[in-house]
Scaffold this active site. Structure first.
Site, PDB file in Angstrom:
ATOM      1  N   SER A  39      -2.598   4.393  -6.833  1.00 38.72           N
ATOM      2  CA  SER A  39      -2.279   4.601  -5.420  1.00 38.72           C
ATOM      3  C   SER A  39      -2.849   5.943  -4.952  1.00 38.72           C
ATOM      4  CB  SER A  39      -0.766   4.519  -5.230  1.00 38.72           C
ATOM      5  OG  SER A  39      -0.437   4.373  -3.869  1.00 38.72           O
TER       6      SER A  39
ATOM      7  N   ARG B 179      11.021   5.498   4.658  1.00 40.64           N
ATOM      8  CA  ARG B 179      10.916   4.973   3.301  1.00 40.64           C
ATOM      9  C   ARG B 179      11.080   3.454   3.280  1.00 40.64           C
ATOM     10  NH1 ARG B 179       8.750   5.654  -1.715  1.00 40.64           N
ATOM     11  NH2 ARG B 179      10.185   5.057  -3.355  1.00 40.64           N
TER      12      ARG B 179
ATOM     13  N   ASP C 221      -1.515  -7.114  -4.278  1.00 42.59           N
ATOM     14  CA  ASP C 221      -1.409  -5.818  -3.593  1.00 42.59           C
ATOM     15  C   ASP C 221      -2.044  -5.937  -2.217  1.00 42.59           C
ATOM     16  OD1 ASP C 221      -1.521  -3.191  -2.713  1.00 42.59           O
ATOM     17  OD2 ASP C 221      -2.452  -2.403  -4.538  1.00 42.59           O
TER      18      ASP C 221
ATOM     19  N   HIS D 128       1.709  -3.979  -4.705  1.00 45.85           N
ATOM     20  CA  HIS D 128       1.208  -2.638  -5.000  1.00 45.85           C
ATOM     21  C   HIS D 128       2.012  -1.961  -6.114  1.00 45.85           C
ATOM     22  CE1 HIS D 128      -0.835   1.119  -4.271  1.00 45.85           C
ATOM     23  NE2 HIS D 128       0.302   1.734  -4.077  1.00 45.85           N
ATOM     24  N   ASP D 129       3.310  -2.180  -6.112  1.00 38.92           N
ATOM     25  CA  ASP D 129       4.191  -1.553  -7.101  1.00 38.92           C
ATOM     26  C   ASP D 129       3.854  -1.895  -8.548  1.00 38.92           C
ATOM     27  OD1 ASP D 129       5.873   0.263  -6.007  1.00 38.92           O
ATOM     28  OD2 ASP D 129       7.675  -0.987  -6.086  1.00 38.92           O
TER      29      ASP D 129
END
Lengths: 381, 381
Positions: B151, B220, B316, B349-350
């Site tokens: 990232s 967040r 992602d 993405h995580d």
């Protein structure tokens, strides 16, 4: 039919029949603000109900009274348009829970004489449809030739034949879904939390005070990203800077996409009530048409004579094509007549609000087919 | 090398050499908080720098001092892990602009004796890399065996060979991009506006007062949705309700995904500074490695002897595979050695933070190949 019914007129009705809601509450009276276009024919068989999306309103083809902007679907609805007001009687009502004249959290609670705020009962998509059915009763329309809607309007267009199968000959469902996904709910929850985090929200009791515009603007910004495709954003903005040529190395809107989003957020707060945003997003999150019918979507349409037209857009990642396809599968399983097309557009979910000639052709053709009984049927075959 | 260097130690250094930033400002001194794991070998040839993502920190393989949680990449970094601390000397530094001990907006401005707040200069990814290079000077490491990051860490890992081609033998770039897209910028702008809309933000001067936790939590939450895939959210939460069986018809978190997101938002504010969030997201939005090299990405790597390993994940949608592929194309055009693999994972993405055995194997194999000069090369061929 008076001539003034051919144009948008900011119509309004107070229906005194109580409305029992899915959540268990009963609204003793329902106010509905609506617009009509065109003329109802002698046997009341040419009525088309248009259902609007989350932040839209009844001004589908007439000037918005606050922004002064044209109706939100003028390329689709009007004289000579696919939803042709020379041939059809078009009705569009502000949904229950909204803030453009229909009953919602900003309305006066008869029990207190003050705005409901968060005392307004939580509503569902089906409750919106029930209120629309009461409006049709009031207008003397027993059966719709068609119900048409995109996005949340598509949820209503799906809920209509499931709730009142006898009252709707056809349904056009555009860029929509039969249930809100976890990601859909997540985005809405971010928006609600943004509103509720604004101290001006005051637990919803901000009427007569400064409204929570900052929180509502953030909610709108987050939602707006989901209405656009990544490719569309890249095509429109890319990494283009504002008029100045260089980065400011600060926190002003350097990139065009930043100032665009900020403008979207701020301008939204001029025309929309924050509590209405909470209530309508909640109704969308609760929407799960299969759940209302024992967990099987096909059962929502069992034995249904309504003809369905489904349209999706290839770059819509909010309600992607797979959602429309699963609705079509359920309709097929229920033996319902369904046509389905995925259209190409770079503009993501928002495409249904734009001038997409192929969408116009599909809807025009579908409505003409519904309007004109097939010759075979006419001969009793 | 003392034995305590084998474990995370909350190391900290104040580098008194001024740092000239891309934005034109000069930081007279730079504080860097870092951790090291393993031992530097005699010729200082086994150093691996790990670059962290937006909200991560130097505790890559050691307990976080605030949350008490394990390091954020313990399945990747440690004894016998792909980044093996028995063989490599691993360094991870809190990025410039962050809030875990390195210089950032919460640091004391020597000019005033008070926290910088918004007087801290806006920084770039390259500025972060420059500060890391100063740390390596301090540690006596002339050249890295590898720089590794996912990232925003991947942005640094890309920027490293472009900025210091002689100082890095290899770069592992995971789930990253060479420039922030319009959609990436848009999501970050929503987060920044959420922070700035919180009255507790006070134009950034909240130190010593209540911090803007509500705004930061909303930021967040919005960002967190982009870290997960739609399919992953559906698999994990779907439309599952909280422990109770039925909807409340209210605004409490009815759906599990709502309470999950709320928790992610609130718990984040315990460990992160809101201004640091503004500064780091800004640095990411400004990142465009091609732009730094005349608009042609390949020119960032011209004549570069660094070996590259690119990894992307199929679900992602924040930095999709296409972004990694365009980096590989640029590396190929520059004649640089590059391997690339897209891995399957349902977690979006995580995924790069999770235990993905295939990712572990790819990184393990790549580092072993970098570590061991090929026999052909050893014979002078």
């Amino acid at each position: 039919m008076t001539s003034d019914q051919r144009f948008g007129l900011q119509r309004h009705v107070r229906l005194t029949q109580p409305l029992a809601l899915d959540g268990g509450a009963v609204l003793p009276a329902v106010e509905i603000a609506y617009e009509t276009y065109g003329a109802l024919n002698a046997d009341a068989s040419n009525a088309i109900l248009i259902c609007h999306a989350l932040t839209m309103d009844q001004h589908v083809a007439s000037k918005h009274p606050i922004t002064g902007k044209p109706g939100w679907w003028e390329q689709m609805v009007g004289s000579g348009r696919p939803i042709d007001t020379d041939r059809y009687f078009v009705i569009c009502a502000n949904v229950l829970g909204s803030c453009m004249g229909s009953s919602g959290p900003a309305s006066i609670d008869p029990a207190t004489g003050a705005p409901y705020a968060m005392a307004f009962p939580v509503i569902t998509i089906r409750d919106m449809v029930r209120a629309q059915a009461m409006l049709l009763d009031h207008l003397g329309i027993a059966r719709l030739m068609a119900v048409v809607g995109g996005s949340m309007g598509g949820m209503q267009a799906l809920s209509w034949p499931a709730t009142y199968p006898e009252r709707v000959a056809s349904a056009v469902v555009i860029a929509s879904t039969a249930r809100h996904s976890a990601q859909n709910i997540a985005f809405h929850e971010v928006g609600r939390q943004a509103v509720m985090a604004d101290p001006n929200w005051r637990g919803g009791a901000y009427y007569g005070h400064t409204p929570p515009t900052a929180g509502l603007a953030v909610a709108r910004m987050a939602a707006h990203i989901t209405y656009l495709s990544e490719a569309g954003l890249t095509e429109k903005f890319g990494r283009k800077l504002q008029e100045r040529d260089t980065k400011t190395f600060g926190f002003d809107a350097d990139f065009q996409v930043e100032s665009y989003l900020r403008h979207q957020g701020i301008s939204f707060t001029d025309r929309f009530d924050a509590n209405a945003y909470l209530y309508i997003t909640r109704a969308m999150d609760y929407f799960d048409l299969a759940e209302e019918h024992g967990g099987r979507l096909a059962d929502a349409f069992k034995g249904n004579a309504t003809r369905f037209c489904l349209i999706s857009f290839d770059t819509d990642w909010l309600y992607p094509t797979a959602e429309s396809r699963s609705i079509v599968h359920a309709l097929n399983a229920a033996g319902a007549a369904a046509s389905f097309v995925e259209l190409k557009s770079p503009f993501g979910h928002d495409a249904f609000l734009l001038d997409v000639p192929e969408m116009n052709r599909v809807i025009d053709g579908f409505l003409r087919a519904v309007e004109t009984p097939s010759p075979l049927k006419g001969r009793g075959l």
